[in-house]
Design a protein around this motif. Structure first.
Motif, PDB file in Angstrom:
ATOM      1  N   PHE A   1      31.397  49.818  27.316  1.00 29.83           N
ATOM      2  CA  PHE A   1      30.788  50.562  28.429  1.00 29.83           C
ATOM      3  C   PHE A   1      29.873  49.645  29.225  1.00 29.83           C
ATOM      4  CE2 PHE A   1      31.859  54.835  26.764  1.00 29.83           C
ATOM      5  CZ  PHE A   1      32.179  55.439  27.969  1.00 29.83           C
ATOM      6  N   GLU A   2      28.985  48.957  28.489  1.00 37.08           N
ATOM      7  CA  GLU A   2      28.037  48.060  29.155  1.00 37.08           C
ATOM      8  C   GLU A   2      28.770  46.943  29.889  1.00 37.08           C
ATOM      9  OE1 GLU A   2      24.307  45.118  27.935  1.00 37.08           O
ATOM     10  OE2 GLU A   2      25.252  46.421  26.436  1.00 37.08           O
ATOM     11  N   LEU A   3      29.816  46.402  29.232  1.00 35.34           N
ATOM     12  CA  LEU A   3      30.574  45.313  29.852  1.00 35.34           C
ATOM     13  C   LEU A   3      31.291  45.784  31.115  1.00 35.34           C
ATOM     14  CD1 LEU A   3      31.675  42.394  29.653  1.00 35.34           C
ATOM     15  CD2 LEU A   3      33.542  43.308  28.266  1.00 35.34           C
ATOM     16  N   LEU A   4      31.942  46.930  31.005  1.00 41.52           N
ATOM     17  CA  LEU A   4      32.676  47.434  32.165  1.00 41.52           C
ATOM     18  C   LEU A   4      31.734  47.787  33.313  1.00 41.52           C
ATOM     19  CD1 LEU A   4      35.319  49.720  30.397  1.00 41.52           C
ATOM     20  CD2 LEU A   4      35.741  47.542  31.544  1.00 41.52           C
ATOM     21  N   GLU A   5      30.555  48.339  32.951  1.00 42.58           N
ATOM     22  CA  GLU A   5      29.607  48.745  33.998  1.00 42.58           C
ATOM     23  C   GLU A   5      28.965  47.549  34.683  1.00 42.58           C
ATOM     24  OE1 GLU A   5      29.115  51.506  35.270  1.00 42.58           O
ATOM     25  OE2 GLU A   5      29.773  53.039  33.871  1.00 42.58           O
ATOM     26  N   SER A   6      28.746  46.464  33.951  1.00 39.68           N
ATOM     27  CA  SER A   6      27.988  45.343  34.498  1.00 39.68           C
ATOM     28  C   SER A   6      28.858  44.191  34.987  1.00 39.68           C
ATOM     29  CB  SER A   6      27.008  44.827  33.446  1.00 39.68           C
ATOM     30  OG  SER A   6      27.726  44.349  32.301  1.00 39.68           O
TER      31      SER A   6
ATOM     32  N   GLU B   1      41.716  33.774  41.690  1.00 44.50           N
ATOM     33  CA  GLU B   1      41.747  33.316  40.295  1.00 44.50           C
ATOM     34  C   GLU B   1      40.816  34.166  39.430  1.00 44.50           C
ATOM     35  OE1 GLU B   1      41.367  31.453  42.887  1.00 44.50           O
ATOM     36  OE2 GLU B   1      43.193  30.216  42.927  1.00 44.50           O
ATOM     37  N   GLU B   2      39.632  34.454  39.980  1.00 53.98           N
ATOM     38  CA  GLU B   2      38.708  35.311  39.227  1.00 53.98           C
ATOM     39  C   GLU B   2      39.282  36.704  39.035  1.00 53.98           C
ATOM     40  OE1 GLU B   2      34.347  33.465  40.392  1.00 53.98           O
ATOM     41  OE2 GLU B   2      35.273  34.925  41.721  1.00 53.98           O
ATOM     42  N   GLY B   3      39.962  37.192  40.037  1.00 55.83           N
ATOM     43  CA  GLY B   3      40.578  38.503  39.896  1.00 55.83           C
ATOM     44  C   GLY B   3      41.642  38.525  38.824  1.00 55.83           C
ATOM     45  N   GLU B   4      42.469  37.456  38.799  1.00 53.43           N
ATOM     46  CA  GLU B   4      43.474  37.378  37.747  1.00 53.43           C
ATOM     47  C   GLU B   4      42.819  37.335  36.367  1.00 53.43           C
ATOM     48  OE1 GLU B   4      46.620  37.628  37.990  1.00 53.43           O
ATOM     49  OE2 GLU B   4      46.825  37.621  40.173  1.00 53.43           O
ATOM     50  N   LYS B   5      41.716  36.588  36.303  1.00 52.11           N
ATOM     51  CA  LYS B   5      40.975  36.520  35.033  1.00 52.11           C
ATOM     52  C   LYS B   5      40.443  37.895  34.635  1.00 52.11           C
ATOM     53  CE  LYS B   5      36.875  34.446  32.938  1.00 52.11           C
ATOM     54  NZ  LYS B   5      35.683  33.607  33.159  1.00 52.11           N
ATOM     55  N   TYR B   6      39.895  38.623  35.611  1.00 49.55           N
ATOM     56  CA  TYR B   6      39.379  39.974  35.317  1.00 49.55           C
ATOM     57  C   TYR B   6      40.499  40.876  34.809  1.00 49.55           C
ATOM     58  CZ  TYR B   6      34.922  38.945  37.621  1.00 49.55           C
ATOM     59  OH  TYR B   6      33.712  38.429  37.943  1.00 49.55           O
ATOM     60  N   LEU B   7      41.651  40.759  35.421  1.00 47.37           N
ATOM     61  CA  LEU B   7      42.756  41.611  35.000  1.00 47.37           C
ATOM     62  C   LEU B   7      43.212  41.273  33.576  1.00 47.37           C
ATOM     63  CD1 LEU B   7      44.941  41.885  38.236  1.00 47.37           C
ATOM     64  CD2 LEU B   7      43.507  43.647  37.186  1.00 47.37           C
TER      65      LEU B   7
ATOM     66  N   ASN C   1      31.779  44.872  38.497  1.00 50.18           N
ATOM     67  CA  ASN C   1      31.293  45.541  39.698  1.00 50.18           C
ATOM     68  C   ASN C   1      31.375  44.654  40.940  1.00 50.18           C
ATOM     69  OD1 ASN C   1      30.712  47.934  38.392  1.00 50.18           O
ATOM     70  ND2 ASN C   1      28.636  47.274  37.842  1.00 50.18           N
ATOM     71  N   ARG C   2      31.707  43.366  40.739  1.00 55.19           N
ATOM     72  CA  ARG C   2      31.774  42.447  41.891  1.00 55.19           C
ATOM     73  C   ARG C   2      32.986  42.796  42.756  1.00 55.19           C
ATOM     74  NH1 ARG C   2      31.923  36.457  40.070  1.00 55.19           N
ATOM     75  NH2 ARG C   2      32.198  36.261  42.341  1.00 55.19           N
ATOM     76  N   SER C   3      32.765  42.597  44.040  1.00 57.91           N
ATOM     77  CA  SER C   3      33.877  42.790  44.966  1.00 57.91           C
ATOM     78  C   SER C   3      34.257  41.495  45.666  1.00 57.91           C
ATOM     79  CB  SER C   3      33.513  43.852  46.002  1.00 57.91           C
ATOM     80  OG  SER C   3      32.346  43.467  46.720  1.00 57.91           O
TER      81      SER C   3
ATOM     82  N   VAL D   1      39.234  46.590  40.292  1.00 57.85           N
ATOM     83  CA  VAL D   1      39.481  45.149  40.351  1.00 57.85           C
ATOM     84  C   VAL D   1      40.739  44.875  41.181  1.00 57.85           C
ATOM     85  CG1 VAL D   1      40.140  43.135  38.969  1.00 57.85           C
ATOM     86  CG2 VAL D   1      38.253  44.582  38.241  1.00 57.85           C
ATOM     87  N   ARG D   2      41.774  45.646  40.915  1.00 59.61           N
ATOM     88  CA  ARG D   2      43.000  45.475  41.709  1.00 59.61           C
ATOM     89  C   ARG D   2      42.723  45.740  43.189  1.00 59.61           C
ATOM     90  NH1 ARG D   2      46.599  49.692  39.146  1.00 59.61           N
ATOM     91  NH2 ARG D   2      48.054  49.079  40.816  1.00 59.61           N
ATOM     92  N   PHE D   3      41.910  46.768  43.470  1.00 59.94           N
ATOM     93  CA  PHE D   3      41.544  47.115  44.845  1.00 59.94           C
ATOM     94  C   PHE D   3      40.816  45.951  45.508  1.00 59.94           C
ATOM     95  CE2 PHE D   3      38.436  48.850  47.837  1.00 59.94           C
ATOM     96  CZ  PHE D   3      39.246  49.573  48.672  1.00 59.94           C
ATOM     97  N   ASN D   4      39.828  45.384  44.788  1.00 67.08           N
ATOM     98  CA  ASN D   4      39.053  44.273  45.350  1.00 67.08           C
ATOM     99  C   ASN D   4      39.903  43.019  45.490  1.00 67.08           C
ATOM    100  OD1 ASN D   4      36.575  45.609  45.729  1.00 67.08           O
ATOM    101  ND2 ASN D   4      36.078  45.385  43.547  1.00 67.08           N
ATOM    102  N   MET D   5      40.839  42.814  44.536  1.00 61.10           N
ATOM    103  CA  MET D   5      41.723  41.660  44.670  1.00 61.10           C
ATOM    104  C   MET D   5      42.564  41.769  45.946  1.00 61.10           C
ATOM    105  SD  MET D   5      43.186  40.785  40.882  1.00 61.10           S
ATOM    106  CE  MET D   5      44.265  39.524  41.588  1.00 61.10           C
TER     107      MET D   5
END
Length: 953
Positions: A427-432, A442-448, A435-437, A572-576
């Motif tokens: 929960f804490e990880l997903l919330e914090s 590359e960062e987006g792929e990493k997030y996914l 949240n970046r847009s 994340v997909r939206f922001n990517m």
């Protein structure tokens, strides 16, 4: 005895002839000098004095025979008794023959000798006859022994001894009546006095025998009615009192012997009645002695049995008290690993104790089979022991069930808490973290990828949650055992239980009515009976309401987490997609033309596919969906506009601006590079405070470096706008990119190095603390104790310590691994440096603590082996020692109960001798067994002294 016989045969006859010759000379001299008053011989040289001395010599010889025979032992053969009796009768006959000669000689001289002289001579002869009374009474005792031994010549010897008694009595009558009557002494007075004396003797002898018979009968009745009680202290007091009574009974033999000895004083007409009384006295006295000895054995065996039974009952009650009073309602207060070890030890002790219990039980059964009079006491103890033993076995089964429930509950709670902590962390990880847009592709792929990993873990923890739900259906609500109930609840009996109020069988379902007393619950049985029963007997049936509520909360939390994950994944997909659109819209014509046309088409196709897929998953009225559609439209328009745009020239002055900015930026980066290399070259700190300062300083450095990101982006944008960069500009631009990347790569490696160092220092501090605690614990140990219970305690402590060491071994292993990783990080961050003395010092610290750890492990292992070996030796030694002590006690009791030789009848000699020989043969056979016990004790002492304290650092 041979020398004494030789003395009597060779030395005595010549002296006897000399004595007789001297007596004749004395009488002759006395007749010659009668009336002349010239005979001046001292009294000590008179024939009377000589006769007294001779008689004293004969008595001394007889006494000497008695002493010698006592030295040889009172268990002499019947032939020795016959020889002594024959010799005594012969000597007494010789003495009486001599007295008869003197009486005849005195009667012949009665007319020629003065009355005073006759009276003196008669008095001396009477003294000699009185001196023969005691030996003749002794002959009667010997004859009684012959009769008791059923010797065929006993009656003949009795007649001979009785003849001696009659001769002595007749000679006394002859002296008192004939000689003194002829001298004019009043014989009637003497006869009356003699008759009165005999009557007095008769009355005293008969009454004394009757008193002895009454004394014996009183004690016979007392012993026959002896009561045996269950109290050990009372039994021991009765035993000690009976020892005194038995000693009195044994000493009473003297009174019986005196009654037998006075048989000679009884007249012939009273001898038959006296003998009958004596026979009654001897028979009943023998019964009394046998019964007294039997009571000694009964009391001794009963005390030994009660003592052994009480030891077993105390041991059982101690374990029962532990299990009955144990509180199972709070597992946080229970040391479950210790309880597991205790349960294994309890089963082992029960297995070991079973043989001893059976031995005591068989001891009591043997007493019953032997017809022991304390039947009720023994049966009570046997019944109590068996019921308590069965109750202990039942308690061990209850302990196993409760321990299993507690372990299951603890395992359940640990896994459930792990699951809950993981979900809260996610929960804490997903919330914090998501949240970046404004992130790159590359960062987006990493997030996914990270979100996909979280999805896999979600599936795993969902399976775990389902498993917990299934397990919760079988877990007993232990907490409810400690809380007072407000309504009746069902409970299940784990074993049989019986008392006067309630009777339960294993598996019975009862109703718990009141549990305000944690130790004993008030329940109603299946048959409706009610009573108080130890709470350990019952198990509260599952499921646990609290666990069910807890699991429902976890399920709700899991569903929230899954929804949050779906939301973050979509975001994340939206922001990517948005970032990709933003990147495309930032393309200028040059950038557009620099991209391969096929690649441009592929990028746009993928962008539109991703955007449309997202739009299909989202609510059309969602503002985000509306924004996405608008952004997609604008991006497509910009892309198609670029296709139609013509190439435009660069803005004037762009090259000079680029040269100016890149020069200033390269200077800043070189200064940062030099500063970072200086920091990397610094020595590795050896304490947490210095490390903390380094971490803070490097955080400030990275913040400053991050501040240059805007300038770097500006310079890169200027370079991209240059239409035809010069070779120098290209070189400086490549230098900028290389230095920027090198700075961040080295910074990243330095951060990893700091993290590795932090792990090493923390691990080193933790390992140092752990090792020192164990060293202090080991130094607190002394030599192994000799007591079995204390030795088991030391063994349990070492087992627990060894278990802790195994659990902590990973800390030491991880410390060694971390210091190796630290060396790798240091080597990678220090370019062209082969030696790292600061890391060497840190490795030396780790090596020292590792050596100390290995010493501790070796010490614990050695001590544990010594404790286990000593425990085995002690158990073998204790068992063999108790066996030998019990055997020695039996032998001592047997020897103690052996009768005194002077109290034995002839037929008992051989029986007592056989008993002694049997005990002696067993004594020889037991020598090896006792040596084995001593060897086991020596082995234990050597093993116990092997354990030495561990030197502290």
């Amino acid at each position: 005895i041979a020398e004494l016989d030789k003395f009597k045969a060779e030395d005595m006859p010549p002296r006897l002839r000399d004595k007789q010759r001297l007596s004749e000379l004395y009488i002759e001299l006395e007749s010659l000098f009668r009336g002349a008053n010239q005979l001046q011989i001292p009294d000590e040289l008179s024939t009377d004095s000589l006769d007294r001395s001779w008689n004293a010599l004969l008595r001394a010889i007889d006494y000497r025979y008695v002493l010698l025979e006592q030295k040889m032992g009172s268990q002499g053969s019947m032939s020795d008794l016959l020889r002594r009796l024959q010799l005594g009768i012969g000597l007494t006959n010789e003495k009486l023959d001599g007295i008869l000669n003197r009486i005849d000689h005195t009667e012949a001289r009665i007319k020629t000798t003065s009355p005073a002289e006759i009276q003196r001579i008669v008095k001396g002869i009477v003294d000699e006859l009185d001196a023969l009374e005691h030996p003749i009474l002794g002959f009667f005792d010997d004859v009684e022994q012959l009769k008791a031994g059923r010797h065929p010549e006993a009656n003949d010897y009795y007649k001979q001894v009785y003849g001696l008694h009659q001769r002595r009595t007749a000679y006394l009558d002859r002296l008192n009546v004939q000689l003194l009557g002829k001298l004019g002494i009043q014989s009637e007075l003497l006869l009356r006095e003699q008759h009165e004396r005999r009557e007095t003797i008769r009355i005293s002898t008969f009454s004394r025998v009757e008193e002895c018979i009454e004394w014996v009968r009183i004690r016979l009745e007392k012993l026959s009615e002896m009561e045996f009680v269950e109290d050990l202290e009372v039994c021991e007091e009765v035993f000690e009192q009976h020892k005194l009574d038995n000693r009195d009974i044994q000493d009473f033999r003297q009174e019986v012997d005196q009654c037998i000895a006075r048989q000679a004083e009884v007249s012939a007409e009273d001898s038959v009645a006296y003998c009958e009384l004596l026979a009654t006295l001897e028979s009943e006295y023998q019964q009394l002695r046998d019964l007294s000895a039997g009571r000694m054995l009964d009391l001794d065996s009963l005390i030994a049995f009660i003592r052994a039974a009480q030891v077993e009952l105390v041991w059982i009650n101690e374990r029962e008290e532990i299990e009955v009073t144990r509180n199972w309602s709070d597992i946080n207060q229970l040391d479950l690993p210790m309880l597991q070890n205790y349960y294994k030890q309890l089963l082992h002790e029960i297995e070991l104790r079973e043989d001893q219990f059976n031995s005591v039980h068989n001891q009591g059964a043997a007493l019953l089979n032997q017809g022991h009079p304390a039947v009720h006491v023994i049966e009570v103890y046997l019944t109590t022991m068996q019921s308590q033993w069965d109750w202990l076995l039942s308690l061990s089964k209850c302990l196993e069930v409760h321990l299993t429930d507690a372990l299951n509950l603890k395992s359940f709670m640990e896994e459930a808490q792990t699951c809950e902590e993981w979900m809260e962390k996610q929960f804490e990880l997903l919330e914090s973290h998501y949240n970046r847009s404004d992130f790159t592709l590359e960062e987006g792929e990493k997030y996914l990828r990270e979100l996909d990993e979280i999805k896999d873990m979600l599936d795993k923890y969902h399976s775990l949650l389902m498993s917990l739900i299934e397990r919760s259906r079988h877990i007993s609500p232990l907490w409810q055992r400690g809380e007072r109930i407000t309504r009746q609840i069902p409970v299940i009996a784990l074993c049989e239980y019986n008392d006067r109020n309630i009777s339960l069988r294993r598996g019975d379902e009862c109703m718990l009515l009141d549990n305000s007393d944690l130790i004993r619950w008030f329940v109603r049985g299946p048959d409706g009976s009610e009573g108080q029963v130890p709470s350990v007997v019952f198990r509260l049936p599952p499921p646990d309401e609290r666990l069910s509520a807890y699991l429902q909360r976890l399920q709700a939390l899991f569903e929230r987490l899954r929804k949050l994950w779906a939301k973050k994944h979509q975001l994340v997909r939206f922001n990517m997609v948005l970032n990709t659109m933003r990147t495309i819209r930032n393309w200028d014509l040059d950038t557009f033309l620099a991209i391969d046309p096929d690649q441009r088409e592929a990028i746009m196709k993928a962008l539109n596919d991703d955007a449309n897929k997202l739009l299909s998953e989202m609510d059309p009225n969602d503002p985000l969906a509306m924004r996405l559609r608008e952004e997609l439209r604008l991006t497509n328009e910009h892309f198609y506009n670029l296709l139609q745009m013509a190439q435009k020239g660069p803005e004037p002055g762009l090259s000079d601006m680029f040269d100016e900015k890149i020069a200033a930026l390269l200077k800043k980066l070189e200064e940062a590079w030099k500063k970072l290399n200086d920091r990397v070259g610094q020595g590795v700190p050896r304490n947490a405070d210095e490390l903390e300062q380094m971490i803070i300083a490097h955080k400030e450095f990275e913040d400053a470096l991050q501040g240059l990101d805007t300038e770097v982006s500006t310079v890169k944008e200027l370079f991209r706008q240059l239409p035809d960069p010069s070779p120098l500009q290209r070189s400086r631009f490549d230098q900028l990119n290389g230095r920027w990347e090198d700075l961040w790569e080295l910074s990243r490696m330095y951060v990893e190095r700091l993290k590795a160092l932090e792990l090493v220092l923390n691990g080193l501090f933790e390992a140092e603390d752990i090792v020192r605690q164990h060293e202090v614990t080991l130094n607190s140990f002394d030599d192994l104790p000799a007591g079995l219970e204390r030795l088991r305690g030391v063994h349990s402590q070492l087992l627990e310590m060894n278990m802790v060491l195994q659990q902590q071994q990973s800390i030491i292993v991880e410390l060694g691994t971390n210091v190796g990783i630290l060396r790798q990080h240091v080597a990678r961050t220090r370019f062209n440096v082969s030696d790292h003395p600061d890391v060497d010092r840190l490795e030396d610290d780790v090596q020292r603590i590792t050596v100390r750890w290995e010493n501790v492990c070796a010490q614990v292992s050695d001590r544990l082996k010594s404790a286990e070996l000593s425990l085995q030796i002690q158990m073998i030694y204790r068992s063999e020692y108790e066996n030998e002590i019990a055997w020695l006690d039996r032998v001592e009791a047997t020897i103690k109960n052996l009768r005194k030789p002077e109290e034995l009848r002839p037929e008992q000699y051989q029986e007592q001798l056989d008993l002694l020989i049997a005990e002696y043969s067993q004594l020889q056979e037991r020598t090896e067994a006792i040596e084995n016990v001593n060897r086991e004790g020596g082995k234990f002492i050597r093993e116990a002294k092997v354990v030495m304290p561990l030197p502290l650092e």
